[in-house]
Design a protein around this motif. Structure first.
Motif, mmCIF file in Angstrom:
data_model
loop_
_atom_site.group_PDB
_atom_site.id
_atom_site.type_symbol
_atom_site.label_atom_id
_atom_site.label_comp_id
_atom_site.label_asym_id
_atom_site.label_seq_id
_atom_site.Cartn_x
_atom_site.Cartn_y
_atom_site.Cartn_z
ATOM 1 N N PRO A 84 -3.197 9.640 -5.082
ATOM 2 C CA PRO A 84 -2.556 10.956 -5.007
ATOM 3 C C PRO A 84 -3.390 11.976 -4.227
ATOM 4 C CG PRO A 84 -2.890 10.314 -7.311
ATOM 5 C CD PRO A 84 -3.358 9.189 -6.449
ATOM 6 N N LEU A 85 -4.713 11.835 -4.264
ATOM 7 C CA LEU A 85 -5.547 12.747 -3.472
ATOM 8 C C LEU A 85 -5.358 12.502 -1.984
ATOM 9 C CD1 LEU A 85 -8.926 13.061 -5.389
ATOM 10 C CD2 LEU A 85 -7.316 14.870 -4.813
ATOM 11 N N ARG A 86 -5.290 11.231 -1.591
ATOM 12 C CA ARG A 86 -5.032 10.902 -0.185
ATOM 13 C C ARG A 86 -3.687 11.471 0.262
ATOM 14 N NH1 ARG A 86 -5.704 5.677 -1.148
ATOM 15 N NH2 ARG A 86 -7.886 5.385 -1.522
ATOM 16 N N GLU A 87 -2.689 11.323 -0.600
ATOM 17 C CA GLU A 87 -1.357 11.839 -0.279
ATOM 18 C C GLU A 87 -1.380 13.359 -0.129
ATOM 19 O OE1 GLU A 87 0.957 10.256 -3.487
ATOM 20 O OE2 GLU A 87 1.030 8.245 -2.601
ATOM 21 N N LEU A 88 -2.156 14.023 -0.979
ATOM 22 C CA LEU A 88 -2.267 15.470 -0.874
ATOM 23 C C LEU A 88 -2.928 15.868 0.445
ATOM 24 C CD1 LEU A 88 -2.005 18.312 -2.060
ATOM 25 C CD2 LEU A 88 -4.212 17.942 -3.201
ATOM 26 N N VAL A 89 -3.975 15.158 0.813
ATOM 27 C CA VAL A 89 -4.649 15.446 2.083
ATOM 28 C C VAL A 89 -3.687 15.261 3.242
ATOM 29 C CG1 VAL A 89 -6.466 14.680 3.669
ATOM 30 C CG2 VAL A 89 -6.965 14.943 1.236
ATOM 31 N N GLU A 90 -2.938 14.171 3.244
ATOM 32 C CA GLU A 90 -1.973 13.926 4.319
ATOM 33 C C GLU A 90 -0.915 15.029 4.367
ATOM 34 O OE1 GLU A 90 -0.411 9.969 3.895
ATOM 35 O OE2 GLU A 90 -2.407 9.083 4.036
ATOM 36 N N LEU A 91 -0.465 15.448 3.200
ATOM 37 C CA LEU A 91 0.536 16.512 3.128
ATOM 38 C C LEU A 91 -0.017 17.817 3.699
ATOM 39 C CD1 LEU A 91 3.320 17.460 1.902
ATOM 40 C CD2 LEU A 91 1.974 18.164 -0.074
ATOM 41 N N LEU A 92 -1.269 18.123 3.350
ATOM 42 C CA LEU A 92 -1.855 19.402 3.755
ATOM 43 C C LEU A 92 -2.370 19.424 5.182
ATOM 44 C CD1 LEU A 92 -3.825 20.240 0.498
ATOM 45 C CD2 LEU A 92 -1.650 21.217 1.264
ATOM 46 N N THR A 93 -2.720 18.270 5.720
ATOM 47 C CA THR A 93 -3.330 18.258 7.051
ATOM 48 C C THR A 93 -2.419 17.710 8.137
ATOM 49 O OG1 THR A 93 -4.359 16.099 6.685
ATOM 50 C CG2 THR A 93 -5.667 18.051 6.122
ATOM 51 N N GLY A 94 -1.263 17.202 7.756
ATOM 52 C CA GLY A 94 -0.342 16.656 8.746
ATOM 53 C C GLY A 94 0.301 17.759 9.565
ATOM 54 N N PRO A 95 0.824 17.430 10.744
ATOM 55 C CA PRO A 95 1.421 18.434 11.616
ATOM 56 C C PRO A 95 2.592 19.163 10.975
ATOM 57 C CG PRO A 95 1.571 16.243 12.614
ATOM 58 C CD PRO A 95 0.835 16.101 11.316
ATOM 59 N N ALA A 96 3.359 18.479 10.138
ATOM 60 C CA ALA A 96 4.508 19.131 9.512
ATOM 61 C C ALA A 96 4.065 20.213 8.535
ATOM 62 C CB ALA A 96 5.358 18.088 8.780
ATOM 63 N N SER A 97 2.886 20.050 7.936
ATOM 64 C CA SER A 97 2.421 21.025 6.960
ATOM 65 C C SER A 97 2.003 22.332 7.602
ATOM 66 C CB SER A 97 1.252 20.454 6.149
ATOM 67 O OG SER A 97 0.113 20.328 6.972
ATOM 68 N N THR A 98 1.579 22.305 8.805
ATOM 69 C CA THR A 98 1.110 23.513 9.464
ATOM 70 C C THR A 98 2.177 24.146 10.325
ATOM 71 O OG1 THR A 98 0.297 22.270 11.363
ATOM 72 C CG2 THR A 98 -1.265 22.655 9.568
ATOM 73 N N GLY A 99 3.245 23.407 10.590
ATOM 74 C CA GLY A 99 4.281 23.924 11.457
ATOM 75 C C GLY A 99 3.846 23.956 12.907
ATOM 76 N N GLY A 100 2.686 23.395 13.165
ATOM 77 C CA GLY A 100 2.145 23.424 14.514
ATOM 78 C C GLY A 100 2.600 22.231 15.321
ATOM 79 N N PRO A 101 2.096 22.141 16.518
ATOM 80 C CA PRO A 101 2.484 21.034 17.383
ATOM 81 C C PRO A 101 1.930 19.712 16.872
ATOM 82 C CG PRO A 101 0.720 22.308 18.376
ATOM 83 C CD PRO A 101 1.127 23.024 17.125
ATOM 84 N N SER A 102 2.512 18.659 17.339
ATOM 85 C CA SER A 102 2.018 17.333 16.994
ATOM 86 C C SER A 102 0.628 17.144 17.587
ATOM 87 C CB SER A 102 2.953 16.266 17.566
ATOM 88 O OG SER A 102 4.222 16.398 16.993
ATOM 89 N N PRO A 103 -0.139 16.226 17.016
ATOM 90 C CA PRO A 103 -1.465 15.993 17.567
ATOM 91 C C PRO A 103 -1.385 15.596 19.039
ATOM 92 C CG PRO A 103 -1.118 14.728 15.560
ATOM 93 C CD PRO A 103 0.177 15.368 15.914
#
Length: 129
Positions: A84-103
């Motif tokens: 669940p910690l890994r999933e949280l990190v992915e949720l918080l650091t993925g491009p969709a979470s920031t609304g920013g451009p894709s990597p």
């Protein structure tokens, strides 16, 4: 990484997701401490927000150190909390979470002679004639 992602997200729109994930983690291992930990997470959120307003990086670092230690102790007691910690990190650091451009994608290639190179960061259709 989880503590860093959490602390960075405490004052963002990810706050509810962080609160929910942290509550679930503690409910799994220490259900009797869940409400206390959530209250302390709320205090950490306030400390980070105040530190940012004062441009005081030390206060955010102190909160980060505290949560790194808490999460390390939680993982020591319950290795199953890693997923669940890994999933949280992915949720918080993925491009969709920031609304920013894709990597960004960096591609390098070298051709010699009559070599041909086709590179794409997405779909590619090649028609030979």
């Amino acid at each position: 990484m989880a503590a860093t992602a959490m602390v960075q997200g405490l004052t963002t729109s990810a706050w509810e997701q962080i609160r929910s994930a942290v509550g679930a983690l503690w409910r799994r291992r220490h259900p009797e401490r869940e409400e206390t930990v959530l209250a302390e997470l709320g205090e950490a959120r306030e400390e980070v927000a105040e530190g940012r307003r004062r441009n005081d990086e030390r206060s955010e670092r102190a909160v980060l150190d505290e949560w790194e230690n808490r999460l390390r102790r939680l993982l020591t007691a319950d290795a199953g909390a890693a997923t669940p910690l890994r999933e949280l990190v992915e949720l918080l650091t993925g491009p969709a979470s920031t609304g920013g451009p894709s990597p960004s994608v960096v591609m390098n290639a070298r051709a010699s002679g009559h070599g041909r190179i086709n590179q794409a960061a997405g779909d590619q259709h090649i028609t030979e004639r």
